[in-house]
Design an enzyme around this catalytic site. Structure first.
Site, PDB file in Angstrom:
ATOM      1  N   SER A 100       3.548  -1.641  10.505  1.00 54.04           N
ATOM      2  CA  SER A 100       5.000  -1.613  10.722  1.00 54.04           C
ATOM      3  C   SER A 100       5.713  -2.918  10.366  1.00 54.04           C
ATOM      4  O   SER A 100       6.718  -3.270  10.990  1.00 54.04           O
ATOM      5  CB  SER A 100       5.319  -1.216  12.165  1.00 54.04           C
ATOM      6  OG  SER A 100       4.958   0.130  12.385  1.00 54.04           O
ATOM      7  N   GLY A 143       2.894  -0.937   4.330  1.00 48.33           N
ATOM      8  CA  GLY A 143       2.952   0.459   3.900  1.00 48.33           C
ATOM      9  C   GLY A 143       4.386   0.891   3.643  1.00 48.33           C
ATOM     10  O   GLY A 143       4.973   0.587   2.599  1.00 48.33           O
ATOM     11  N   ASN A 203       0.852  -1.193   0.000  1.00 45.28           N
ATOM     12  CA  ASN A 203       0.000   0.000   0.000  1.00 45.28           C
ATOM     13  C   ASN A 203       0.890   1.246   0.000  1.00 45.28           C
ATOM     14  O   ASN A 203       1.468   1.588   1.023  1.00 45.28           O
ATOM     15  CB  ASN A 203      -0.909  -0.023   1.236  1.00 45.28           C
ATOM     16  CG  ASN A 203      -1.769   1.213   1.352  1.00 45.28           C
ATOM     17  OD1 ASN A 203      -1.860   2.003   0.412  1.00 45.28           O
ATOM     18  ND2 ASN A 203      -2.422   1.380   2.495  1.00 45.28           N
ATOM     19  N   HIS A 229      -9.709   1.369   5.312  1.00 45.85           N
ATOM     20  CA  HIS A 229      -8.396   1.578   5.948  1.00 45.85           C
ATOM     21  C   HIS A 229      -8.571   2.603   7.071  1.00 45.85           C
ATOM     22  O   HIS A 229      -9.342   3.558   6.942  1.00 45.85           O
ATOM     23  CB  HIS A 229      -7.385   2.077   4.916  1.00 45.85           C
ATOM     24  CG  HIS A 229      -5.988   2.069   5.432  1.00 45.85           C
ATOM     25  ND1 HIS A 229      -5.512   3.051   6.290  1.00 45.85           N
ATOM     26  CD2 HIS A 229      -4.972   1.184   5.273  1.00 45.85           C
ATOM     27  CE1 HIS A 229      -4.261   2.769   6.606  1.00 45.85           C
ATOM     28  NE2 HIS A 229      -3.905   1.646   6.006  1.00 45.85           N
ATOM     29  N   GLU A 253      -5.119  -4.559  11.104  1.00 42.82           N
ATOM     30  CA  GLU A 253      -4.098  -3.529  11.273  1.00 42.82           C
ATOM     31  C   GLU A 253      -4.341  -2.766  12.571  1.00 42.82           C
ATOM     32  O   GLU A 253      -5.219  -1.890  12.615  1.00 42.82           O
ATOM     33  CB  GLU A 253      -4.140  -2.527  10.109  1.00 42.82           C
ATOM     34  CG  GLU A 253      -3.799  -3.117   8.759  1.00 42.82           C
ATOM     35  CD  GLU A 253      -3.270  -2.052   7.796  1.00 42.82           C
ATOM     36  OE1 GLU A 253      -2.132  -2.207   7.344  1.00 42.82           O
ATOM     37  OE2 GLU A 253      -3.965  -1.065   7.519  1.00 42.82           O
ATOM     38  N   GLY A 296       2.741   2.772  10.868  1.00 37.36           N
ATOM     39  CA  GLY A 296       3.727   3.839  10.715  1.00 37.36           C
ATOM     40  C   GLY A 296       4.471   4.201  11.987  1.00 37.36           C
ATOM     41  O   GLY A 296       5.078   5.270  12.070  1.00 37.36           O
ATOM     42  N   LYS A 330      -0.022   4.243  -0.292  1.00 37.02           N
ATOM     43  CA  LYS A 330      -0.720   5.425   0.255  1.00 37.02           C
ATOM     44  C   LYS A 330      -0.507   6.598  -0.704  1.00 37.02           C
ATOM     45  O   LYS A 330      -0.510   6.410  -1.910  1.00 37.02           O
ATOM     46  CB  LYS A 330      -0.258   5.705   1.675  1.00 37.02           C
ATOM     47  CG  LYS A 330      -0.361   4.443   2.558  1.00 37.02           C
ATOM     48  CD  LYS A 330      -0.207   4.685   4.020  1.00 37.02           C
ATOM     49  CE  LYS A 330      -0.326   3.354   4.766  1.00 37.02           C
ATOM     50  NZ  LYS A 330      -0.280   3.491   6.208  1.00 37.02           N
TER      51      LYS A 330
HETATM   52  P1  13P Z   1       3.058   0.775   7.714  1.00 38.34           P
HETATM   53  O1  13P Z   1       3.573  -0.498   7.119  1.00 38.34           O
HETATM   54  O2  13P Z   1       3.767   2.003   7.218  1.00 38.34           O
HETATM   55  O3  13P Z   1       2.958   0.708   9.183  1.00 38.34           O
HETATM   56  O4  13P Z   1       1.561   0.958   7.160  1.00 38.34           O
HETATM   57  C1  13P Z   1       0.680  -0.087   7.332  1.00 38.34           C
HETATM   58  C2  13P Z   1      -0.549   0.207   6.563  1.00 38.34           C
HETATM   59  O5  13P Z   1      -1.321   1.073   6.947  1.00 38.34           O
HETATM   60  C3  13P Z   1      -0.782  -0.555   5.354  1.00 38.34           C
HETATM   61  O6  13P Z   1      -2.085  -0.387   4.904  1.00 38.34           O
END
Ligand code: 13P
Length: 237
Positions: A199, A220, A7, A86, A157, A163, A9
């Protein structure tokens, strides 16, 4: 075989995407890695036969919704998957209100929804994780018709893990994944794949690989650098 979702984003511009594609060239298993770039760049991945999805869909198929993107347009650029609910969209765009309609639209259009669920840090500390998730599952799945084990994916999640470089213990993740699976089986007689997200990185992938109840990852930050993502994928069995 585990599924790996990348993802992006709201990151990476056209030049970055072209470089990315050059680096991953033919080194990514095209049957189990799904890319979720900004929707303007989905076609770059699709043209090279990667699996692609959108990060969101509108809750309507068409109409007067300025700024939304219809699932019909997204299908035209080749998506077979879409993220739904999400936590970033739930927080900033009130998406919890629309997840049910979005899932129904996805199923109707033969697009596989990846329903994201998860708790806040406070909810985790107050041991409300599974209650919060059950509510999110019910809101999304109630009165849906035509759901099968293969046309629905769940992504767990924990919001406090997104993040932050913080992940729950394997024990905690495994417990929640099992609770999710048990609840969906009991309530909806379904056995969908359940992914873990939050993460996931090169640093913790070996630890996460020891989980017993997951069917893949939603990644992410660690998917944004092509070389880093390739190294990560190589560690997933
Ligand atoms: P991170 O891997 O940056 O923590 O993000 C996870 C996420 O929200 C994937 O959709």
């Amino acid at each position: 075989m585990k599924i790996i979702c990348a993802n992006f984003k709201m990151n990476l511009l056209k030049e970055d995407i072209l470089n990315y594609l050059e680096i991953i060239d033919n080194k990514i298993p095209k049957d189990r890695v799904i890319f979720f770039p900004n929707e303007l760049y989905i076609n770059y991945f699709k043209n090279q036969n990667y699996l692609v999805g959108s990060q969101n869909i509108s809750y309507l198929e068409n109409g007067s919704l300025t700024g939304d993107t219809s699932i019909l347009s997204l299908k035209e650029v080749g998506i077979n998957y879409t993220l739904i609910g999400h936590s970033e969209r739930r927080e900033f765009y009130n998406d919890s209100k629309y997840v049910n309609k979005k899932i129904a639209l996805a199923i109707k259009n033969n697009v596989i929804p990846i329903l994201c669920v998860g708790e806040t840090k406070l909810e985790h500390e107050e041991k409300k994780t599974i209650d919060v998730i059950k509510k999110e599952l019910d809101e999304a799945l109630k009165e849906q018709t035509n759901l099968t084990n293969d046309n629905l994916i769940i992504a767990y999640e924990p919001i406090w893990s997104i993040g932050t470089s913080i992940t729950p213990s394997n024990n905690s993740i495994d417990t929640t994944l099992l609770e999710i699976k048990t609840y969906i089986k009991k309530q909806y007689n379904l056995n969908p794949k359940v992914l873990y997200g939050g993460s996931v990185s090169l640093k913790n992938i070996d630890t996460l690989e020891a989980l017993k109840n997951h069917d893949g990852y939603l990644i992410g930050t660690a998917s944004l650098d092509a070389n880093n993502f390739l190294s990560l994928i190589n560690k997933v069995k």
